[in-house]
Enzyme design. Structure first.
Site, PDB file in Angstrom:
ATOM      1  N   HIS A 154     -33.348  24.550   4.504  1.00  0.00           N
ATOM      2  CA  HIS A 154     -34.154  23.992   3.419  1.00  0.00           C
ATOM      3  C   HIS A 154     -35.532  24.639   3.451  1.00  0.00           C
ATOM      4  O   HIS A 154     -36.058  24.910   4.529  1.00  0.00           O
ATOM      5  CB  HIS A 154     -34.301  22.471   3.597  1.00  0.00           C
ATOM      6  N   ASP A 160     -26.878  18.281   0.616  1.00  0.00           N
ATOM      7  CA  ASP A 160     -25.600  18.699   0.049  1.00  0.00           C
ATOM      8  C   ASP A 160     -24.473  18.806   1.073  1.00  0.00           C
ATOM      9  O   ASP A 160     -23.327  19.015   0.711  1.00  0.00           O
ATOM     10  CB  ASP A 160     -25.763  20.064  -0.650  1.00  0.00           C
TER      11      ASP A 160
HETATM   12  N1  CMC Z   1     -27.005  30.028   6.692  1.00  0.00           N
HETATM   13  C1  CMC Z   1     -27.389  31.074   7.458  1.00  0.00           C
HETATM   14  N2  CMC Z   1     -28.678  31.487   7.578  1.00  0.00           N
HETATM   15  C2  CMC Z   1     -29.594  30.835   6.871  1.00  0.00           C
HETATM   16  C3  CMC Z   1     -29.269  29.750   6.034  1.00  0.00           C
HETATM   17  C4  CMC Z   1     -27.916  29.354   5.963  1.00  0.00           C
HETATM   18  N3  CMC Z   1     -27.558  28.329   5.190  1.00  0.00           N
HETATM   19  N4  CMC Z   1     -30.393  29.285   5.444  1.00  0.00           N
HETATM   20  C5  CMC Z   1     -31.394  30.059   5.883  1.00  0.00           C
HETATM   21  N5  CMC Z   1     -30.913  30.993   6.744  1.00  0.00           N
HETATM   22  C6  CMC Z   1     -31.708  31.997   7.487  1.00  0.00           C
HETATM   23  C7  CMC Z   1     -32.133  33.139   6.580  1.00  0.00           C
HETATM   24  O1  CMC Z   1     -31.163  34.178   6.597  1.00  0.00           O
HETATM   25  C8  CMC Z   1     -33.443  33.544   7.196  1.00  0.00           C
HETATM   26  O2  CMC Z   1     -33.162  34.293   8.357  1.00  0.00           O
HETATM   27  P1  CMC Z   1     -34.144  35.498   8.831  1.00  0.00           P
HETATM   28  O3  CMC Z   1     -35.456  34.843   9.138  1.00  0.00           O
HETATM   29  O4  CMC Z   1     -33.466  36.081  10.001  1.00  0.00           O
HETATM   30  O5  CMC Z   1     -34.232  36.434   7.651  1.00  0.00           O
HETATM   31  C9  CMC Z   1     -34.056  32.220   7.635  1.00  0.00           C
HETATM   32  O6  CMC Z   1     -32.935  31.355   7.882  1.00  0.00           O
HETATM   33  C10 CMC Z   1     -34.980  31.577   6.610  1.00  0.00           C
HETATM   34  O7  CMC Z   1     -34.233  31.399   5.397  1.00  0.00           O
HETATM   35  P2  CMC Z   1     -34.769  31.725   3.952  1.00  0.00           P
HETATM   36  O8  CMC Z   1     -33.612  32.118   3.105  1.00  0.00           O
HETATM   37  O9  CMC Z   1     -35.917  32.678   4.054  1.00  0.00           O
HETATM   38  O10 CMC Z   1     -35.323  30.300   3.546  1.00  0.00           O
HETATM   39  P3  CMC Z   1     -35.654  29.803   2.090  1.00  0.00           P
HETATM   40  O11 CMC Z   1     -36.621  28.695   2.255  1.00  0.00           O
HETATM   41  O12 CMC Z   1     -36.024  30.938   1.199  1.00  0.00           O
HETATM   42  O13 CMC Z   1     -34.236  29.240   1.554  1.00  0.00           O
HETATM   43  C11 CMC Z   1     -32.379  27.805   1.195  1.00  0.00           C
HETATM   44  C12 CMC Z   1     -33.856  27.905   1.618  1.00  0.00           C
HETATM   45  C13 CMC Z   1     -32.035  26.336   1.043  1.00  0.00           C
HETATM   46  C14 CMC Z   1     -32.197  28.510  -0.138  1.00  0.00           C
HETATM   47  C15 CMC Z   1     -31.500  28.445   2.287  1.00  0.00           C
HETATM   48  O14 CMC Z   1     -31.648  27.752   3.490  1.00  0.00           O
HETATM   49  C16 CMC Z   1     -30.016  28.502   1.879  1.00  0.00           C
HETATM   50  O15 CMC Z   1     -29.609  29.451   1.231  1.00  0.00           O
HETATM   51  N6  CMC Z   1     -29.196  27.470   2.276  1.00  0.00           N
HETATM   52  C17 CMC Z   1     -27.817  27.406   1.832  1.00  0.00           C
HETATM   53  C18 CMC Z   1     -27.732  26.847   0.413  1.00  0.00           C
HETATM   54  C19 CMC Z   1     -28.013  25.374   0.380  1.00  0.00           C
HETATM   55  O16 CMC Z   1     -27.497  24.593   1.153  1.00  0.00           O
HETATM   56  N7  CMC Z   1     -28.837  24.953  -0.599  1.00  0.00           N
HETATM   57  C20 CMC Z   1     -29.199  23.547  -0.807  1.00  0.00           C
HETATM   58  C21 CMC Z   1     -30.630  23.312  -0.520  1.00  0.00           C
HETATM   59  S1  CMC Z   1     -31.097  21.604  -0.302  1.00  0.00           S
HETATM   60  C22 CMC Z   1     -30.765  20.689  -1.709  1.00  0.00           C
HETATM   61  C23 CMC Z   1     -30.984  21.347  -2.991  1.00  0.00           C
HETATM   62  O17 CMC Z   1     -32.029  21.925  -3.272  1.00  0.00           O
HETATM   63  O18 CMC Z   1     -30.085  21.272  -3.794  1.00  0.00           O
END
Ligand code: CMC
Length: 422
Positions: A301, A358
């Site tokens: 998140h 989720d």
């Molecule tokens: N699985 C594997 N690695 C992950 C995940 C994941 N679900 N989420 C984040 N990471 C890693 C990412 O690769 C990055 O690694 P590094 O620092 O080595 O590059 C690090 O963690 C930080 O992630 P980010 O993508 O820079 O973080 P963000 O704040 O831009 O993204 C997010 C947040 C929710 C989009 C992301 O965590 C994600 O894609 N999660 C899976 C989709 C998901 O469950 N979404 C629902 C969000 S909560 C409710 C809602 O909004 O609907």
């Protein structure tokens, strides 16, 4: 004395005000920086940028705290009803008995859509995703209420638009379900409660246990401060487009798999793991592998660097709901195993990745009989009041049109070359 920060650019220093929130969180107000210095700030994806001051919802992502208007989500989920929370989001306080009754009545009074909306729905391609169907219907609504094109200036029209949305989002969601299944539409019955009416329009009956579980899920989704779809509602609404269009835009933002669309993806992922033999570790390795696009859906998140408090409540509910319905779902153990494996893994620990809202919600939706491709519509049903409250606050604050700056990195001025000479 109000705190300021000083930034030094070359030989010049600029003083910028610090804005302090209710919990002493601090933000540097850079709105005048460009005028003073010629510099803008750059923050793609708004990872470090506050877009507004808001009094609706507070999140402490480090501690895993979520509050609406000062009330903890755990207390609201335990004690309140969805419509009380909607009232709270709109009116800044919990309603008393009379206020709640009046509010519920106003919603009932606006329930029901012209038959033509069914024609709109029927005309859509069968393979259109339910979120696409919902967006089309949301964007059709001004056609049935032309006065809503200015949803703000006249207070009576504003509230008519808000009540129409709240009252009819469940109607549209139920219609989508029936259309997908090729079933006759069921008219709303305003002698029933809000959630009861939705379940009745969907399934033709409304079991009390289902009503209670769904009501709680809706509470847990009601608002979540400046997330992608709420920011979209504010941003699109800042052009002074009508509320239906701003909500349609927010709905489209929610559809994406990184946002609300994750609930559908989680269940598809859990099913895929089950069919692949149930080996959680294999998928943990895939999620960690940077050359593999696979991500652990329902994990991570932007704001929470701790367990999402909504996920904690939902996880508790999963067993309760399945037990009360006498159901077993093999993906529950897979989800729990996956969560445990991730929480014990260095990669997830280092990045502070925890289950989000989720991760477990889909298991409950499925137990209630909601098809997997309708999960995000259920999220939208819950999030609607949050979108409206965020839009309303934006308009009340008189916020200017959302229009970010950029740093241009393309070609500099060059002469046009005639077509034949390129
Ligand atoms: N699985 C594997 N690695 C992950 C995940 C994941 N679900 N989420 C984040 N990471 C890693 C990412 O690769 C990055 O690694 P590094 O620092 O080595 O590059 C690090 O963690 C930080 O992630 P980010 O993508 O820079 O973080 P963000 O704040 O831009 O993204 C997010 C947040 C929710 C989009 C992301 O965590 C994600 O894609 N999660 C899976 C989709 C998901 O469950 N979404 C629902 C969000 S909560 C409710 C809602 O909004 O609907």
């Amino acid at each position: 004395m109000n705190e300021t920060v000083e930034i030094k650019i070359g030989e010049e220093s600029f003083k910028l005000p610090v804005i302090v929130g209710s919990y002493q969180e601090k933000g540097i107000d850079i709105s005048k920086l460009r005028g003073m210095s010629g510099y803008v700030t750059l923050d793609t994806g708004f990872k470090n940028t506050g877009s507004t001051r808001s009094t609706i919802t507070f999140i402490d992502g480090e501690k895993g705290i979520l509050e609406h208007r000062g009330y903890r989500i755990e207390q609201l989920a335990e004690n309140s009803s969805f419509l009380e929370i909607v009232y709270l989001l709109f009116h800044e306080k919990l309603p008393n008995t009379a206020e709640l009754a009046e509010f519920e009545q106003a919603i009932k009074d606006h329930t029901g859509l012209p038959a033509q909306i069914r024609d709109v729905l029927n005309a859509l391609p069968d393979d259109l995703h339910p979120m696409g169907m919902l967006s089309v219907m949301l964007n059709s609504l001004p056609g049935f209420m032309p006065e809503s094109l200015d949803s703000w200036t006249d207070e009576a029209i504003r509230w008519k638009t808000i009540y129409t949305l709240l009252a009819n989002m469940p109607v549209m969601a139920a219609y989508i379900y029936r259309r997908q299944k090729g079933l006759e539409y069921i008219d709303p019955d305003t002698s029933l409660g809000y959630v009861e009416n939705f379940l009745n329009m969907t399934f033709g009956s409304a079991d009390a246990k289902l009503v209670e579980s769904l009501d709680t899920l809706l509470i847990l989704h009601a608002d979540h401060e400046q997330n992608c779809s709420a920011s979209t509602a504010r941003f699109v609404g800042s052009s002074h487009v009508n509320l239906f269009a701003a909500i349609g835009a927010a709905n489209n933002a929610l559809w994406g798999p990184l946002h609300g669309g994750a609930n559908q993806k989680v269940l598809e992922m859990l099913e895929a793991i089950r069919q692949d033999g149930g080996d959680a570790d294999k998928y943990i390795q895939k999620a960690k592998d940077k050359s593999d696009p696979f991500r652990l859906m329902g994990f991570g998140h932007r704001v929470y660097k701790n367990y999402d408090p909504r996920a904690r409540v939902i996880k508790k509910y999963v067993d309760q709901v399945l037990d009360s319905l006498n159901l077993e779902d093999p993906v529950v153990d897979i989800a729990k195993g996956l969560e445990q494996a991730a929480l014990n893994d260095e990669y997830f620990a280092q990045r502070k990745l925890f289950p989000n809202v989720d991760f477990y919600s889909g298991i409950i939706y499925r137990a209630l009989g909601i098809p997997v491709n309708m999960f995000t519509v259920m999220f939208a049903l819950g999030r609607l009041p949050g979108w409206i409250a965020q839009w309303k606050e934006m308009r009340e604050n008189g916020e200017p049109i959302g229009r970010p700056r950029q740093i241009y990195t393309g070609e500099t001025t060059r002469d046009y070359v005639e077509l034949g000479q390129r």
